[in-house]
Design a protein around this motif. Structure first.
Motif, PDB file in Angstrom:
ATOM      1  N   GLY A 121       3.818 -21.527 -13.233  1.00 27.02           N
ATOM      2  CA  GLY A 121       3.550 -20.209 -12.671  1.00 27.02           C
ATOM      3  C   GLY A 121       3.423 -20.183 -11.157  1.00 27.02           C
ATOM      4  N   TYR A 122       3.945 -21.204 -10.480  1.00 28.67           N
ATOM      5  CA  TYR A 122       3.805 -21.282  -9.014  1.00 28.67           C
ATOM      6  C   TYR A 122       4.473 -20.103  -8.325  1.00 28.67           C
ATOM      7  CZ  TYR A 122       2.657 -26.076 -10.292  1.00 28.67           C
ATOM      8  OH  TYR A 122       2.099 -27.182 -10.872  1.00 28.67           O
ATOM      9  N   SER A 123       5.666 -19.767  -8.780  1.00 30.01           N
ATOM     10  CA  SER A 123       6.415 -18.674  -8.169  1.00 30.01           C
ATOM     11  C   SER A 123       5.677 -17.344  -8.326  1.00 30.01           C
ATOM     12  CB  SER A 123       7.801 -18.606  -8.818  1.00 30.01           C
ATOM     13  OG  SER A 123       8.592 -17.651  -8.191  1.00 30.01           O
ATOM     14  N   LYS A 124       5.226 -17.063  -9.539  1.00 29.67           N
ATOM     15  CA  LYS A 124       4.501 -15.814  -9.797  1.00 29.67           C
ATOM     16  C   LYS A 124       3.191 -15.765  -9.025  1.00 29.67           C
ATOM     17  CE  LYS A 124       6.379 -14.664 -14.286  1.00 29.67           C
ATOM     18  NZ  LYS A 124       6.134 -14.434 -15.702  1.00 29.67           N
ATOM     19  N   THR A 125       2.512 -16.899  -8.944  1.00 27.58           N
ATOM     20  CA  THR A 125       1.235 -16.945  -8.224  1.00 27.58           C
ATOM     21  C   THR A 125       1.439 -16.635  -6.749  1.00 27.58           C
ATOM     22  OG1 THR A 125       0.324 -18.547  -9.788  1.00 27.58           O
ATOM     23  CG2 THR A 125      -0.747 -18.396  -7.634  1.00 27.58           C
ATOM     24  N   LEU A 126       2.431 -17.265  -6.135  1.00 31.00           N
ATOM     25  CA  LEU A 126       2.710 -17.008  -4.719  1.00 31.00           C
ATOM     26  C   LEU A 126       3.024 -15.532  -4.494  1.00 31.00           C
ATOM     27  CD1 LEU A 126       3.194 -17.899  -1.798  1.00 31.00           C
ATOM     28  CD2 LEU A 126       5.514 -18.587  -2.486  1.00 31.00           C
ATOM     29  N   LYS A 127       3.891 -14.971  -5.313  1.00 32.68           N
ATOM     30  CA  LYS A 127       4.282 -13.565  -5.154  1.00 32.68           C
ATOM     31  C   LYS A 127       3.088 -12.632  -5.373  1.00 32.68           C
ATOM     32  CE  LYS A 127       7.623 -10.415  -4.752  1.00 32.68           C
ATOM     33  NZ  LYS A 127       8.983 -10.509  -4.372  1.00 32.68           N
ATOM     34  N   MET A 128       2.277 -12.891  -6.397  1.00 30.63           N
ATOM     35  CA  MET A 128       1.127 -12.050  -6.704  1.00 30.63           C
ATOM     36  C   MET A 128       0.116 -12.059  -5.542  1.00 30.63           C
ATOM     37  SD  MET A 128      -1.702 -12.432  -9.730  1.00 30.63           S
ATOM     38  CE  MET A 128      -2.341 -13.905  -8.963  1.00 30.63           C
ATOM     39  N   ILE A 129      -0.144 -13.224  -4.994  1.00 25.38           N
ATOM     40  CA  ILE A 129      -1.105 -13.324  -3.889  1.00 25.38           C
ATOM     41  C   ILE A 129      -0.580 -12.603  -2.656  1.00 25.38           C
ATOM     42  CG2 ILE A 129      -2.173 -14.978  -2.291  1.00 25.38           C
ATOM     43  CD1 ILE A 129      -2.525 -16.757  -4.865  1.00 25.38           C
ATOM     44  N   TYR A 130       0.705 -12.757  -2.383  1.00 26.67           N
ATOM     45  CA  TYR A 130       1.358 -12.055  -1.269  1.00 26.67           C
ATOM     46  C   TYR A 130       1.221 -10.541  -1.449  1.00 26.67           C
ATOM     47  CZ  TYR A 130       5.593 -10.212   1.108  1.00 26.67           C
ATOM     48  OH  TYR A 130       6.494  -9.496   1.852  1.00 26.67           O
ATOM     49  N   LEU A 131       1.532 -10.037  -2.636  1.00 29.63           N
ATOM     50  CA  LEU A 131       1.451  -8.594  -2.895  1.00 29.63           C
ATOM     51  C   LEU A 131       0.019  -8.090  -2.776  1.00 29.63           C
ATOM     52  CD1 LEU A 131       3.882  -8.298  -5.951  1.00 29.63           C
ATOM     53  CD2 LEU A 131       4.357  -7.703  -3.572  1.00 29.63           C
ATOM     54  N   ASN A 132      -0.927  -8.814  -3.346  1.00 32.74           N
ATOM     55  CA  ASN A 132      -2.340  -8.403  -3.264  1.00 32.74           C
ATOM     56  C   ASN A 132      -2.848  -8.428  -1.837  1.00 32.74           C
ATOM     57  OD1 ASN A 132      -2.670  -7.849  -6.000  1.00 32.74           O
ATOM     58  ND2 ASN A 132      -3.283  -9.941  -6.479  1.00 32.74           N
ATOM     59  N   TRP A 133      -2.454  -9.455  -1.089  1.00 29.40           N
ATOM     60  CA  TRP A 133      -2.859  -9.556   0.309  1.00 29.40           C
ATOM     61  C   TRP A 133      -2.356  -8.335   1.082  1.00 29.40           C
ATOM     62  CZ3 TRP A 133      -0.321  -9.579   4.930  1.00 29.40           C
ATOM     63  CH2 TRP A 133      -1.061  -9.997   6.043  1.00 29.40           C
ATOM     64  N   ALA A 134      -1.081  -7.988   0.891  1.00 25.01           N
ATOM     65  CA  ALA A 134      -0.494  -6.841   1.598  1.00 25.01           C
ATOM     66  C   ALA A 134      -1.222  -5.541   1.227  1.00 25.01           C
ATOM     67  CB  ALA A 134       0.995  -6.739   1.284  1.00 25.01           C
ATOM     68  N   LYS A 135      -1.517  -5.384  -0.047  1.00 29.75           N
ATOM     69  CA  LYS A 135      -2.208  -4.176  -0.508  1.00 29.75           C
ATOM     70  C   LYS A 135      -3.597  -4.068   0.128  1.00 29.75           C
ATOM     71  CE  LYS A 135      -3.229  -1.619  -4.709  1.00 29.75           C
ATOM     72  NZ  LYS A 135      -3.057  -1.590  -6.167  1.00 29.75           N
ATOM     73  N   LYS A 136      -4.313  -5.178   0.187  1.00 27.01           N
ATOM     74  CA  LYS A 136      -5.655  -5.172   0.803  1.00 27.01           C
ATOM     75  C   LYS A 136      -5.606  -4.849   2.292  1.00 27.01           C
ATOM     76  CE  LYS A 136      -7.815  -8.364  -2.425  1.00 27.01           C
ATOM     77  NZ  LYS A 136      -8.340  -9.722  -2.630  1.00 27.01           N
ATOM     78  N   ARG A 137      -4.477  -5.066   2.920  1.00 29.19           N
ATOM     79  CA  ARG A 137      -4.315  -4.771   4.353  1.00 29.19           C
ATOM     80  C   ARG A 137      -3.836  -3.345   4.589  1.00 29.19           C
ATOM     81  NH1 ARG A 137      -5.848  -8.937   3.224  1.00 29.19           N
ATOM     82  NH2 ARG A 137      -6.652 -10.575   4.463  1.00 29.19           N
ATOM     83  N   GLY A 138      -3.724  -2.565   3.518  1.00 25.89           N
ATOM     84  CA  GLY A 138      -3.355  -1.164   3.661  1.00 25.89           C
ATOM     85  C   GLY A 138      -1.875  -0.862   3.521  1.00 25.89           C
ATOM     86  N   TYR A 139      -1.069  -1.860   3.236  1.00 24.20           N
ATOM     87  CA  TYR A 139       0.350  -1.596   3.019  1.00 24.20           C
ATOM     88  C   TYR A 139       0.530  -0.913   1.676  1.00 24.20           C
ATOM     89  CZ  TYR A 139       1.406  -4.308   7.147  1.00 24.20           C
ATOM     90  OH  TYR A 139       1.471  -4.753   8.440  1.00 24.20           O
TER      91      TYR A 139
END
Length: 181
Positions: A121-139
């Motif tokens: 699940g490395y690929s999904k984990t990286l993508k999920m963290i990236y998406l969550n990080w962006a969302k928390k920054r207001g994107y």
């Protein structure tokens, strides 16, 4: 601290030795690992897609959000997000109604080392963290260009903004997609 050391923020750590880091400054040791990993882009997108010592700073700099996935202290993947406004001079960006609203991250490169893609699940984990990080920054949105049809596998709310019959020398049509966060 020397130029061989990267400056980063660890965003997530898993018990299986996987770490996701946001790179603030890329050190020489990590540059070499990323350049080596990017060679996997060559057979897919051509040699111009491979990162080199002379172009890597274009992707890992103060205007980008580069995340790396590290497993047992080795870089096994990375994803680079860039605010859409950085591409305002590119004609394709003008198809996006969000250009100028500072609410969209464009996914520039997303790569997991071939032998790690289907396991753990490395690929999904990286993508999920990236998406969550962006969302928390207001994107509000993530965009990018992918081979036509690939965005159908993303969130059901993903929409294709424009299909490009030719994308930087690729022989297949690419679609520009937008995915709400």
């Amino acid at each position: 601290m020397n130029k061989n050391d990267s400056i980063y923020q660890t965003i997530a750590e898993a018990s299986n030795s996987l770490k996701i880091k946001l790179i603030k400054q890329l050190g020489n040791d990590d540059k070499n690992q990323i350049i080596e990993l990017s060679k996997e882009l060559g057979p897919i997108f051509g040699n111009d897609a491979i990162l080199t010592i002379s172009n890597i700073d274009k992707y890992f700099n103060k205007n980008t959000y580069p995340f790396i996935a590290e497993f047992n202290n080795h870089i096994i993947g990375f994803i680079i997000g860039v605010p859409l406004e950085i591409f305002s001079e590119e004609s394709w960006s003008h198809y996006d109604v969000n250009l100028g609203k500072n609410n969209t991250i464009y996914t520039y490169i997303y790569l997991i080392k071939k032998n790690y893609r289907k396991q753990g699940g490395y690929s999904k984990t990286l993508k999920m963290i990236y998406l969550n990080w962006a969302k928390k920054r207001g994107y509000k949105f993530i965009t990018g260009h992918v081979i036509k049809g690939l965005s159908e596998k993303f969130s059901p709310k993903t929409e294709v903004i424009k299909i490009f019959p030719s994308w930087y020398g690729q022989n297949e049509p690419y679609e520009y997609y937008r995915r709400p966060l």
